[in-house]
Design a protein around this motif. Structure first.
Motif, PDB file in Angstrom:
ATOM      1  N   PHE A  47       0.840  -1.196   0.000  1.00 62.43           N
ATOM      2  CA  PHE A  47       0.000   0.000   0.000  1.00 62.43           C
ATOM      3  C   PHE A  47       0.874   1.245   0.000  1.00 62.43           C
ATOM      4  CE2 PHE A  47      -4.522  -1.098   1.059  1.00 62.43           C
ATOM      5  CZ  PHE A  47      -4.378  -2.467   0.895  1.00 62.43           C
ATOM      6  N   SER A  48       0.380   2.292  -0.669  1.00 59.68           N
ATOM      7  CA  SER A  48       1.078   3.573  -0.637  1.00 59.68           C
ATOM      8  C   SER A  48       0.693   4.312   0.630  1.00 59.68           C
ATOM      9  CB  SER A  48       0.680   4.404  -1.859  1.00 59.68           C
ATOM     10  OG  SER A  48      -0.636   4.876  -1.668  1.00 59.68           O
ATOM     11  N   SER A  49       1.426   5.356   0.953  1.00 61.25           N
ATOM     12  CA  SER A  49       1.049   6.177   2.106  1.00 61.25           C
ATOM     13  C   SER A  49      -0.240   6.922   1.778  1.00 61.25           C
ATOM     14  CB  SER A  49       2.168   7.151   2.464  1.00 61.25           C
ATOM     15  OG  SER A  49       2.438   7.986   1.369  1.00 61.25           O
ATOM     16  N   ARG A  50      -0.855   7.524   2.783  1.00 61.50           N
ATOM     17  CA  ARG A  50      -2.165   8.144   2.690  1.00 61.50           C
ATOM     18  C   ARG A  50      -2.266   9.203   1.583  1.00 61.50           C
ATOM     19  NH1 ARG A  50      -6.519   9.530   6.596  1.00 61.50           N
ATOM     20  NH2 ARG A  50      -5.887   7.773   7.848  1.00 61.50           N
ATOM     21  N   PRO A  51      -3.306   9.247   0.751  1.00 60.32           N
ATOM     22  CA  PRO A  51      -4.426   8.313   0.772  1.00 60.32           C
ATOM     23  C   PRO A  51      -4.015   6.961   0.182  1.00 60.32           C
ATOM     24  CG  PRO A  51      -4.701   9.874  -1.016  1.00 60.32           C
ATOM     25  CD  PRO A  51      -3.463  10.277  -0.276  1.00 60.32           C
ATOM     26  N   GLY A  52      -4.433   5.881   0.855  1.00 62.68           N
ATOM     27  CA  GLY A  52      -3.940   4.557   0.474  1.00 62.68           C
ATOM     28  C   GLY A  52      -4.444   4.090  -0.873  1.00 62.68           C
ATOM     29  N   ARG A  53      -3.519   3.482  -1.611  1.00 56.91           N
ATOM     30  CA  ARG A  53      -3.925   2.711  -2.797  1.00 56.91           C
ATOM     31  C   ARG A  53      -2.949   1.563  -2.889  1.00 56.91           C
ATOM     32  NH1 ARG A  53      -0.216   3.914  -6.460  1.00 56.91           N
ATOM     33  NH2 ARG A  53       1.072   5.664  -5.796  1.00 56.91           N
ATOM     34  N   ILE A  54      -3.281   0.554  -3.687  1.00 59.72           N
ATOM     35  CA  ILE A  54      -2.348  -0.562  -3.819  1.00 59.72           C
ATOM     36  C   ILE A  54      -1.327  -0.203  -4.886  1.00 59.72           C
ATOM     37  CG2 ILE A  54      -2.093  -2.974  -4.473  1.00 59.72           C
ATOM     38  CD1 ILE A  54      -4.723  -3.572  -3.169  1.00 59.72           C
ATOM     39  N   LYS A  55      -0.061  -0.133  -4.447  1.00 59.76           N
ATOM     40  CA  LYS A  55       1.001   0.284  -5.337  1.00 59.76           C
ATOM     41  C   LYS A  55       1.450  -0.881  -6.216  1.00 59.76           C
ATOM     42  CE  LYS A  55       5.530   2.522  -4.950  1.00 59.76           C
ATOM     43  NZ  LYS A  55       6.586   2.894  -4.001  1.00 59.76           N
ATOM     44  N   ALA A  56       1.492  -2.070  -5.628  1.00 60.59           N
ATOM     45  CA  ALA A  56       1.927  -3.250  -6.373  1.00 60.59           C
ATOM     46  C   ALA A  56       1.439  -4.494  -5.659  1.00 60.59           C
ATOM     47  CB  ALA A  56       3.443  -3.281  -6.478  1.00 60.59           C
ATOM     48  N   VAL A  57       1.180  -5.552  -6.413  1.00 60.58           N
ATOM     49  CA  VAL A  57       0.867  -6.849  -5.812  1.00 60.58           C
ATOM     50  C   VAL A  57       1.939  -7.822  -6.288  1.00 60.58           C
ATOM     51  CG1 VAL A  57      -0.816  -8.690  -5.578  1.00 60.58           C
ATOM     52  CG2 VAL A  57      -1.592  -6.324  -5.850  1.00 60.58           C
ATOM     53  N   GLU A  58       2.714  -8.353  -5.349  1.00 65.50           N
ATOM     54  CA  GLU A  58       3.838  -9.220  -5.707  1.00 65.50           C
ATOM     55  C   GLU A  58       3.520 -10.663  -5.320  1.00 65.50           C
ATOM     56  OE1 GLU A  58       7.158  -8.465  -6.933  1.00 65.50           O
ATOM     57  OE2 GLU A  58       6.130  -6.636  -7.604  1.00 65.50           O
ATOM     58  N   THR A  59       3.810 -11.581  -6.224  1.00 63.41           N
ATOM     59  CA  THR A  59       3.644 -13.004  -5.925  1.00 63.41           C
ATOM     60  C   THR A  59       4.922 -13.514  -5.253  1.00 63.41           C
ATOM     61  OG1 THR A  59       2.227 -13.255  -7.842  1.00 63.41           O
ATOM     62  CG2 THR A  59       3.166 -15.260  -6.903  1.00 63.41           C
ATOM     63  N   ILE A  60       4.743 -14.228  -4.142  1.00 62.36           N
ATOM     64  CA  ILE A  60       5.911 -14.777  -3.424  1.00 62.36           C
ATOM     65  C   ILE A  60       5.996 -16.257  -3.792  1.00 62.36           C
ATOM     66  CG2 ILE A  60       7.013 -15.035  -1.157  1.00 62.36           C
ATOM     67  CD1 ILE A  60       6.239 -12.129  -1.767  1.00 62.36           C
ATOM     68  N   ASP A  61       6.905 -16.605  -4.696  1.00 63.65           N
ATOM     69  CA  ASP A  61       6.900 -18.013  -5.105  1.00 63.65           C
ATOM     70  C   ASP A  61       7.992 -18.812  -4.403  1.00 63.65           C
ATOM     71  OD1 ASP A  61       8.753 -16.626  -6.453  1.00 63.65           O
ATOM     72  OD2 ASP A  61       7.864 -16.897  -8.445  1.00 63.65           O
ATOM     73  N   LEU A  62       8.149 -18.595  -3.123  1.00 63.15           N
ATOM     74  CA  LEU A  62       9.070 -19.423  -2.340  1.00 63.15           C
ATOM     75  C   LEU A  62       8.383 -20.758  -2.068  1.00 63.15           C
ATOM     76  CD1 LEU A  62      10.142 -16.698   0.242  1.00 63.15           C
ATOM     77  CD2 LEU A  62      11.453 -17.490  -1.733  1.00 63.15           C
ATOM     78  N   PRO A  63       9.145 -21.860  -2.108  1.00 60.85           N
ATOM     79  CA  PRO A  63       8.516 -23.177  -1.905  1.00 60.85           C
ATOM     80  C   PRO A  63       7.954 -23.317  -0.499  1.00 60.85           C
ATOM     81  CG  PRO A  63      10.914 -23.366  -1.903  1.00 60.85           C
ATOM     82  CD  PRO A  63      10.607 -21.966  -2.303  1.00 60.85           C
TER      83      PRO A  63
END
Lengths: 278, 260
Positions: free
Chosen positions: B206-222
């Protein structure tokens, strides 16, 4: 509502425990304290005994043995039991009526902002008034029988229980309401599982503090006008310059207070076990 | 399936309208573990509370398993940083509460409570009141409580935020063990990046206020992952670096705002 101070159960004028001291664990220590308490009592009685007649005129302070013999006379001829049961009855009735009404009104105003704001100035006004000053009015309304003593006790108890119930209902942690709502609780279930138990600590404090005040209410009623009860005995003895009789009446009230308070403390500890050792 | 469809939150103070959360679009699949991370005040908890139905979005909607969320979302279990166990109920009675609210037969409640206490390793502590339990034990009871009625989705708002560093890692391990066996969807709010990476399938920054989703990252650790050791693996460090580069400017921006 402006009357109840924030931060904890409202204790009325003063708490029933004169000195709130954390309980100590050690058994031997407790025993030593008990022995010390008895010692202080005996020392006071001895001082009273020797001061009376030597330092101070017994007309003013009587003497322990005179008081004991007075109590014995009263006990033997049935006066004591009759007076005590009369006062006790007035006190219990007043306590029950006052606390039921206090709980109901406290709960209603605690749940409704509109009602609370509507009645706030009136409740504050009556709360600030010394209830004792209403005694003449109550005697006018209810006569010199037991009804006016019950009314006096009930009036004092009402405010203590009302204020504590009100604060308790207001004090419910909103997080508990949110979490139980998500768990699927209906408003009625929230009332039963969250609001009532949460307010219980406050209500119990109100009830505990009220008991000695119920006694005060009953005795004050009797002192002002009555023909029975411990308050009447004290008033009558004082009228006859019978200091021993006055002290005997006071002793009965003191012992009643101590016994009631100890019983209530036990009850409270049992019901509020969840608060942990304190 | 949780579908966040343009959900936004604005607060009105007098005539001024402040945006706490800009319209958010995000879909969370069944059985997925998704974390929201961002500086404090970015609206990540607000979004979680919208999914829980405690806060209504100012615009947009949240659709949970095909139903638009309106009012408390009883298809979720909700766990917070503060203790939400009822202090006048024992651990067992707290775990039994959601079942009793659903009018489960008493015998079934008892069996379920015993099973849940065993699951979180507190079989001998059912009779204790919350005041008699340690911080970690209280968290375990709270977890057992929301698992007891088997909601498909768990919403967790910094649940381990108040625990010490070591205990936090232990609780993370237990949560993963339970999640891997229970097949729940978990939405997890945290400001601890290591925690987000260790636990999640996906992390929303999330970004700082006002909040929005800056990025969605996939964590592909086993999986399974070991919270006590994962931070020493090269793959973890690469992900950490990548996410930290996304997160750091937001932390600085929120700090600048706080001191402005």
């Amino acid at each position: 509502m402006s009357a109840p101070p924030a931060g904890g159960p409202v204790a009325g004028a003063e708490s029933a425990e004169a000195l709130a001291v954390p309980a100590t664990g050690g058994g031997a220590n407790d025993l030593a304290i008990r022995a010390g308490q008895c010692g202080i009592g005996i020392a006071l009685l001895l001082a009273w005994h020797f001061a009376s007649g030597r330092l101070i005129d017994p007309f003013y302070i009587s003497a322990p043995l005179a008081v004991a013999s007075k109590l014995w006379t009263w006990a033997a001829d049935g006066t004591l039991w009759l007076a005590f049961s009369y006062t006790f009855q007035a006190m219990i009735l007043g306590f029950v009526v006052g606390s039921l009404a206090g709980f109901a009104v406290g709960f209603a105003l605690g749940r409704s902002d509109v009602l609370a704001r509507l009645f706030d100035p009136y409740i504050t006004a009556i709360y600030c008034m010394p209830k004792i000053a209403l005694a003449p009015l109550l005697i006018l309304w209810f006569g010199i029988g037991i009804e006016s003593k019950v009314a006096m006790a009930a009036l004092i108890v009402f405010f203590l229980v009302f204020l504590n119930t009100f604060s308790g209902v207001r004090d419910v942690n909103p997080l508990y309401l949110q979490v139980t709502a998500i768990m699927g609780a209906s408003p009625l279930q929230q009332l039963r599982h969250v609001v009532f138990p949460s307010a219980a600590a406050w209500v119990l404090t109100g009830l505990k503090v009220s008991v000695p005040y119920a006694l005060i209410g009953a005795v004050v009623g009797e002192l002002i006008s009555s023909n029975r009860g411990i308050g009447f005995l004290i008033g009558q003895a004082s009228g006859l310059f019978d200091t021993a009789g006055v002290f005997a009446g006071l002793a009965v009230l003191a012992v009643t207070g101590i016994v009631l308070n100890a019983g209530l403390k036990k009850l409270e500890n049992r019901l509020l076990r969840w608060r942990g050792q304190r | 399936m949780i579908e966040i469809k343009g959900a936004a939150k604005t607060f009105r103070t007098g005539a001024r309208v402040t945006a706490a959360l800009e319209p958010i679009d995000l879909a969370i699949a069944d059985g997925e573990f998704v974390s929201f991370i961002g500086p404090s005040g970015c609206g990540k908890s607000t979004l979680l509370n919208m999914i829980a139905g405690i806060i209504a979005p100012s615009s947009g909607a949240i659709v949970h398993d095909g139903r638009t969320v309106a009012g408390a979302n009883t298809a979720t279990g909700y766990m917070t940083q503060q203790d939400s166990l009822l202090p006048w109920r024992t651990a067992a009675a707290n775990i039994a509460l959601p079942l009793a609210l659903r009018r489960t037969p008493p015998a079934a409640i008892d069996a379920r409570v015993a099973q849940m206490l065993a699951l979180v390793g507190l079989a001998n502590f059912g009779g204790h009141f919350p005041a008699e339990l340690s911080g970690g034990m209280k968290k375990r009871v709270a977890l057992a409580q929301i698992l007891a009625y088997d909601p498909p989705t768990l919403l967790m708002d910094e649940p381990f935020g108040a625990l010490d560093a070591q205990l936090k890692l232990i609780m993370q391990g237990e949560l993963m063990r339970i999640w891997e066996n229970a097949g729940k969807t978990i939405v997890f709010v945290t400001h601890d990046l290591a925690e987000a990476i260790t636990l999640s399938d996906r992390v929303a920054v999330f970004s700082s206020r006002p909040g929005r989703i800056k990025a969605v990252e996939t964590i592909d650790l086993p999986r399974p992952r070991d919270p006590l050791r994962i931070q020493f693996e090269p793959a973890y460090r690469a992900v950490h670096q990548r996410l930290w580069d996304l997160l750091a400017p937001e932390i600085e921006a929120s700090r600048a705002e706080a001191f402005a």
